[in-house]
Design a protein around this motif. Sequence first.
Motif, PDB file in Angstrom:
ATOM      1  N   PHE A  71     -15.470  12.375 -28.875  1.00 14.99           N
ATOM      2  CA  PHE A  71     -15.774  13.249 -30.010  1.00 14.99           C
ATOM      3  C   PHE A  71     -14.499  13.687 -30.723  1.00 14.99           C
ATOM      4  CE2 PHE A  71     -16.794  17.283 -32.065  1.00 14.99           C
ATOM      5  CZ  PHE A  71     -18.009  16.992 -32.685  1.00 14.99           C
ATOM      6  N   LYS A  72     -13.444  13.967 -29.944  1.00 15.64           N
ATOM      7  CA  LYS A  72     -12.170  14.400 -30.529  1.00 15.64           C
ATOM      8  C   LYS A  72     -11.441  13.238 -31.201  1.00 15.64           C
ATOM      9  CE  LYS A  72     -11.442  18.049 -27.073  1.00 15.64           C
ATOM     10  NZ  LYS A  72     -10.631  18.464 -25.905  1.00 15.64           N
ATOM     11  N   ALA A  73     -11.595  12.045 -30.629  1.00 15.98           N
ATOM     12  CA  ALA A  73     -10.806  10.903 -31.111  1.00 15.98           C
ATOM     13  C   ALA A  73     -11.399  10.248 -32.355  1.00 15.98           C
ATOM     14  CB  ALA A  73     -10.666   9.862 -29.998  1.00 15.98           C
ATOM     15  N   THR A  74     -12.718  10.250 -32.467  1.00  6.32           N
ATOM     16  CA  THR A  74     -13.337   9.512 -33.582  1.00  6.32           C
ATOM     17  C   THR A  74     -13.371  10.340 -34.863  1.00  6.32           C
ATOM     18  OG1 THR A  74     -15.288   8.261 -34.248  1.00  6.32           O
ATOM     19  CG2 THR A  74     -15.681  10.307 -33.041  1.00  6.32           C
ATOM     20  N   SER A  75     -13.325   9.640 -35.967  1.00  9.90           N
ATOM     21  CA  SER A  75     -13.446  10.280 -37.284  1.00  9.90           C
ATOM     22  C   SER A  75     -14.740   9.850 -37.972  1.00  9.90           C
ATOM     23  CB  SER A  75     -12.241   9.915 -38.167  1.00  9.90           C
ATOM     24  OG  SER A  75     -12.138   8.507 -38.294  1.00  9.90           O
ATOM     25  N   ASN A  76     -15.517   8.985 -37.298  1.00  6.59           N
ATOM     26  CA  ASN A  76     -16.776   8.492 -37.841  1.00  6.59           C
ATOM     27  C   ASN A  76     -17.860   9.549 -37.634  1.00  6.59           C
ATOM     28  OD1 ASN A  76     -19.370   7.153 -38.009  1.00  6.59           O
ATOM     29  ND2 ASN A  76     -18.218   5.215 -38.026  1.00  6.59           N
ATOM     30  N   HIS A  77     -18.442  10.036 -38.726  1.00  9.26           N
ATOM     31  CA  HIS A  77     -19.435  11.113 -38.647  1.00  9.26           C
ATOM     32  C   HIS A  77     -20.677  10.690 -37.874  1.00  9.26           C
ATOM     33  CE1 HIS A  77     -17.248  13.860 -41.194  1.00  9.26           C
ATOM     34  NE2 HIS A  77     -17.072  12.897 -42.117  1.00  9.26           N
ATOM     35  N   LYS A  78     -21.094   9.429 -38.028  1.00  6.74           N
ATOM     36  CA  LYS A  78     -22.281   8.960 -37.328  1.00  6.74           C
ATOM     37  C   LYS A  78     -22.046   8.939 -35.815  1.00  6.74           C
ATOM     38  CE  LYS A  78     -25.838   5.400 -37.601  1.00  6.74           C
ATOM     39  NZ  LYS A  78     -26.300   4.171 -38.272  1.00  6.74           N
ATOM     40  N   VAL A  79     -20.849   8.484 -35.444  1.00  5.16           N
ATOM     41  CA  VAL A  79     -20.490   8.470 -34.021  1.00  5.16           C
ATOM     42  C   VAL A  79     -20.425   9.889 -33.473  1.00  5.16           C
ATOM     43  CG1 VAL A  79     -18.689   7.874 -32.355  1.00  5.16           C
ATOM     44  CG2 VAL A  79     -19.276   6.271 -34.191  1.00  5.16           C
ATOM     45  N   LYS A  80     -19.858  10.792 -34.287  1.00  3.09           N
ATOM     46  CA  LYS A  80     -19.767  12.191 -33.854  1.00  3.09           C
ATOM     47  C   LYS A  80     -21.157  12.782 -33.596  1.00  3.09           C
ATOM     48  CE  LYS A  80     -15.388  14.004 -35.677  1.00  3.09           C
ATOM     49  NZ  LYS A  80     -14.955  14.682 -34.447  1.00  3.09           N
ATOM     50  N   GLU A  81     -22.111  12.464 -34.477  1.00  9.49           N
ATOM     51  CA  GLU A  81     -23.475  12.979 -34.294  1.00  9.49           C
ATOM     52  C   GLU A  81     -24.095  12.431 -33.011  1.00  9.49           C
ATOM     53  OE1 GLU A  81     -25.773  12.066 -37.717  1.00  9.49           O
ATOM     54  OE2 GLU A  81     -24.648  13.409 -39.064  1.00  9.49           O
ATOM     55  N   THR A  82     -23.872  11.148 -32.754  1.00 12.12           N
ATOM     56  CA  THR A  82     -24.421  10.524 -31.545  1.00 12.12           C
ATOM     57  C   THR A  82     -23.804  11.142 -30.288  1.00 12.12           C
ATOM     58  OG1 THR A  82     -24.677   8.444 -32.762  1.00 12.12           O
ATOM     59  CG2 THR A  82     -24.769   8.336 -30.345  1.00 12.12           C
ATOM     60  N   VAL A  83     -22.479  11.325 -30.331  1.00 11.45           N
ATOM     61  CA  VAL A  83     -21.780  11.908 -29.182  1.00 11.45           C
ATOM     62  C   VAL A  83     -22.201  13.359 -28.966  1.00 11.45           C
ATOM     63  CG1 VAL A  83     -19.516  12.571 -28.270  1.00 11.45           C
ATOM     64  CG2 VAL A  83     -19.806  10.349 -29.383  1.00 11.45           C
ATOM     65  N   ALA A  84     -22.389  14.094 -30.066  1.00 18.15           N
ATOM     66  CA  ALA A  84     -22.821  15.498 -29.959  1.00 18.15           C
ATOM     67  C   ALA A  84     -24.193  15.588 -29.296  1.00 18.15           C
ATOM     68  CB  ALA A  84     -22.850  16.145 -31.328  1.00 18.15           C
ATOM     69  N   LEU A  85     -25.081  14.631 -29.634  1.00 18.39           N
ATOM     70  CA  LEU A  85     -26.407  14.594 -29.021  1.00 18.39           C
ATOM     71  C   LEU A  85     -26.300  14.275 -27.529  1.00 18.39           C
ATOM     72  CD1 LEU A  85     -29.476  14.721 -29.510  1.00 18.39           C
ATOM     73  CD2 LEU A  85     -29.409  12.254 -29.955  1.00 18.39           C
ATOM     74  N   GLU A  86     -25.399  13.356 -27.203  1.00 19.55           N
ATOM     75  CA  GLU A  86     -25.177  12.996 -25.797  1.00 19.55           C
ATOM     76  C   GLU A  86     -24.608  14.184 -25.011  1.00 19.55           C
ATOM     77  OE1 GLU A  86     -25.102  10.674 -22.366  1.00 19.55           O
ATOM     78  OE2 GLU A  86     -26.067  10.293 -24.305  1.00 19.55           O
ATOM     79  N   LEU A  87     -23.680  14.907 -25.648  1.00 15.49           N
ATOM     80  CA  LEU A  87     -23.107  16.096 -24.994  1.00 15.49           C
ATOM     81  C   LEU A  87     -24.170  17.147 -24.729  1.00 15.49           C
ATOM     82  CD1 LEU A  87     -19.654  16.638 -26.769  1.00 15.49           C
ATOM     83  CD2 LEU A  87     -20.039  16.370 -24.308  1.00 15.49           C
ATOM     84  N   SER A  88     -25.067  17.322 -25.685  1.00 14.10           N
ATOM     85  CA  SER A  88     -26.150  18.283 -25.517  1.00 14.10           C
ATOM     86  C   SER A  88     -27.032  17.899 -24.327  1.00 14.10           C
ATOM     87  CB  SER A  88     -26.986  18.357 -26.788  1.00 14.10           C
ATOM     88  OG  SER A  88     -28.094  19.204 -26.617  1.00 14.10           O
ATOM     89  N   TYR A  89     -27.306  16.613 -24.205  1.00 14.24           N
ATOM     90  CA  TYR A  89     -28.127  16.104 -23.097  1.00 14.24           C
ATOM     91  C   TYR A  89     -27.429  16.312 -21.758  1.00 14.24           C
ATOM     92  CZ  TYR A  89     -30.555  12.695 -20.140  1.00 14.24           C
ATOM     93  OH  TYR A  89     -31.228  12.090 -19.115  1.00 14.24           O
ATOM     94  N   VAL A  90     -26.125  15.980 -21.711  1.00 17.53           N
ATOM     95  CA  VAL A  90     -25.348  16.131 -20.470  1.00 17.53           C
ATOM     96  C   VAL A  90     -25.256  17.598 -20.058  1.00 17.53           C
ATOM     97  CG1 VAL A  90     -23.047  15.892 -19.455  1.00 17.53           C
ATOM     98  CG2 VAL A  90     -24.023  14.007 -20.764  1.00 17.53           C
ATOM     99  N   ASN A  91     -24.982  18.483 -21.020  1.00 16.42           N
ATOM    100  CA  ASN A  91     -24.888  19.918 -20.710  1.00 16.42           C
ATOM    101  C   ASN A  91     -26.216  20.465 -20.201  1.00 16.42           C
ATOM    102  OD1 ASN A  91     -22.162  20.282 -21.345  1.00 16.42           O
ATOM    103  ND2 ASN A  91     -22.587  20.571 -23.514  1.00 16.42           N
ATOM    104  N   SER A  92     -27.312  19.947 -20.756  1.00 19.33           N
ATOM    105  CA  SER A  92     -28.633  20.359 -20.285  1.00 19.33           C
ATOM    106  C   SER A  92     -28.850  19.922 -18.836  1.00 19.33           C
ATOM    107  CB  SER A  92     -29.716  19.762 -21.181  1.00 19.33           C
ATOM    108  OG  SER A  92     -30.993  20.101 -20.701  1.00 19.33           O
ATOM    109  N   ASN A  93     -28.451  18.687 -18.513  1.00 18.84           N
ATOM    110  CA  ASN A  93     -28.556  18.193 -17.140  1.00 18.84           C
ATOM    111  C   ASN A  93     -27.701  19.019 -16.180  1.00 18.84           C
ATOM    112  OD1 ASN A  93     -30.344  16.206 -17.805  1.00 18.84           O
ATOM    113  ND2 ASN A  93     -28.842  14.546 -17.830  1.00 18.84           N
ATOM    114  N   LEU A  94     -26.483  19.341 -16.619  1.00 18.22           N
ATOM    115  CA  LEU A  94     -25.590  20.151 -15.780  1.00 18.22           C
ATOM    116  C   LEU A  94     -26.187  21.521 -15.486  1.00 18.22           C
ATOM    117  CD1 LEU A  94     -21.975  19.409 -17.115  1.00 18.22           C
ATOM    118  CD2 LEU A  94     -22.779  19.142 -14.765  1.00 18.22           C
ATOM    119  N   GLN A  95     -26.793  22.128 -16.494  1.00 16.03           N
ATOM    120  CA  GLN A  95     -27.400  23.439 -16.307  1.00 16.03           C
ATOM    121  C   GLN A  95     -28.545  23.374 -15.300  1.00 16.03           C
ATOM    122  OE1 GLN A  95     -26.235  26.292 -17.415  1.00 16.03           O
ATOM    123  NE2 GLN A  95     -27.879  27.414 -16.369  1.00 16.03           N
ATOM    124  N   LEU A  96     -29.365  22.332 -15.386  1.00 15.55           N
ATOM    125  CA  LEU A  96     -30.471  22.170 -14.442  1.00 15.55           C
ATOM    126  C   LEU A  96     -29.968  21.945 -13.026  1.00 15.55           C
ATOM    127  CD1 LEU A  96     -32.870  19.880 -16.548  1.00 15.55           C
ATOM    128  CD2 LEU A  96     -33.227  22.279 -15.936  1.00 15.55           C
TER     129      LEU A  96
END
Length: 572
Positions: A71-96
């Motif tokens: 997320f920090k390295a890429t400048s592609n907005h589409k990639v950032k959106e995909t990574v942000a969605l993945e981060l949200s999923y991972v954080n949700s799993n971690l919380q559970l």
Amino acid sequence: MVPAERSPGGRGDAAGDGGFLLLRAPESGSVRKGCDPFAQTQRSKLQHRRARINQQINKEMRMRAGAENLFKATSNHKVKETVALELSYVNSNLQLLKEELEELNSCVDVYQNDSESISVPMIPLGLKETKEMDLMAPLKDLISEHYGEDGISFEKEIKELMELRQAMRTPSRNEAGLELLMEYYNQLYFLDNRFFPPNKNLGIFFHWYDSLTGVPSHQRALAFEKGSVLFNIGALHTQIGARQDRTTLQGVDRAIDAFQKAAGAFNYLKENFSNAPSLDMSTASLNMLVRLMIAQVQECVFEKVTLTSAQNDFFTQLQIAQEAARVEEVYLLVHQTMSQAHVKDYVPFSWATMVHVKSEHFKALSHYYAAVALCDCPSVSEADFPEHEKAFVQFHITMPEGPSLRLVLQDPEERRKLGKAHLKKAIMRHEEAMRIHSLCKILRKMDILQEVLSFAHKRSLSKYSEIDHEEDFFETGDASDIHPKTNQRPEIKSPNFSQVKVTDIFHRLVDRRLVAMSSGAALLKNNKENSRKSLMNSKSASTLLAWSKKSKRSKSSTYSLPFTTVGDESMY
């Protein structure tokens, strides 16, 4: 490979910890006892689930770290959106996963004794989990490089160390398990001196999981390994203390000893190790654990007093009431510690709730026993009044308003009125304890705690009904709180590592540089001796007699390990 053999009967300790796995080191005669990791006991199942969750948390955290870097390295907005969605999923799993681990850490009933009698459950700690380590290659290389020896010739010693480490991952919940952890800790002392010079990095990483959050940590410092083993020594003491049958005098004494030793282990870790990479070994967490253990010791002291005291003695009932007030005081301190910023989000909610419940519960008990002393014990005679007055003056934090002390102690009606005020406050505190208990889903599932609270509440209600009169038109006053006092203050018992005698596994290793230095010193000494003999030949007989007197020296010297005087061991 060292053969593994099961102990007779295939069972562990009395609590059903599972079969021992006996690892016998060839030729050394030493036996390493660890629990059979495949034994299907309640405690082993709990530890297996904890290990599985720890591994899943580790996997999710690696995925999160990779996603954050992308997320920090890429400048592609589409990639950032995909990574942000993945981060949200991972954080949700971690919380559970963390919630699941918190529920496991709240399963204190698994560690309690199997007695049919009802006792207030204690809070034990689960053991820190660690990964398997292959020390063969790095230690062989170091032996060849530093000692000039063939590393292959020390494979047996390296295997023995690795098997000892593997065994200490599953210690039995008894004295043998503690000795196993102590033995490994003592071997780490030798290992530290031999293989971990301050100016050299061996490249060995020690991996351990946080006991409460499951967050993995790894460091090259051997101090991290030693500190984690020391933490498990304290945790095992808490499990041993929790399993005791505290309805017997022997059981409550064992529980007191175990919790005092747990407090000592956590306190030793706090004072001698620094810069811990995991939260469970931070200063704030260890301070909380020491206070929690001391509170549990104080609770055991209260139970011991109730077991050994006469039922209808005025002074005894006052003492029990003050012991209960002391338990309430220390649990209140623990609850305040758990509510601090650095600890609040880390400690399981069920722990903080149970500590709060116990604080209210024992406050209620202090008022209940005060009422028993006033209502069930006979009035004071004139001859006994001075002694009773002295005890009662020091009993309340502030003296009750109303009649004189003489009238209260000698008039049965005044005693009943004051006792009724204490019972009213006891019932209020019992109901508050039950209200707080109902707020925690995990504690609501704990039947034994519910039984204890319900029994105490009903007992106070029954006593209140017993002394309540229909013609009581006066308004029951507010009873003063009881002055906390104990006749047995808890002791923080530091670990006594010297009680487990060990032989350095690598005792065959000799530093060749030290041998060369010793040889040079011996040669110099020999030259001096020859010169001295030449000089002696030219002296008189009386002089010869004088030179022949040798100082008394011991034939052999024993090296004592300064385990109890270790200084600050940095975990960098």
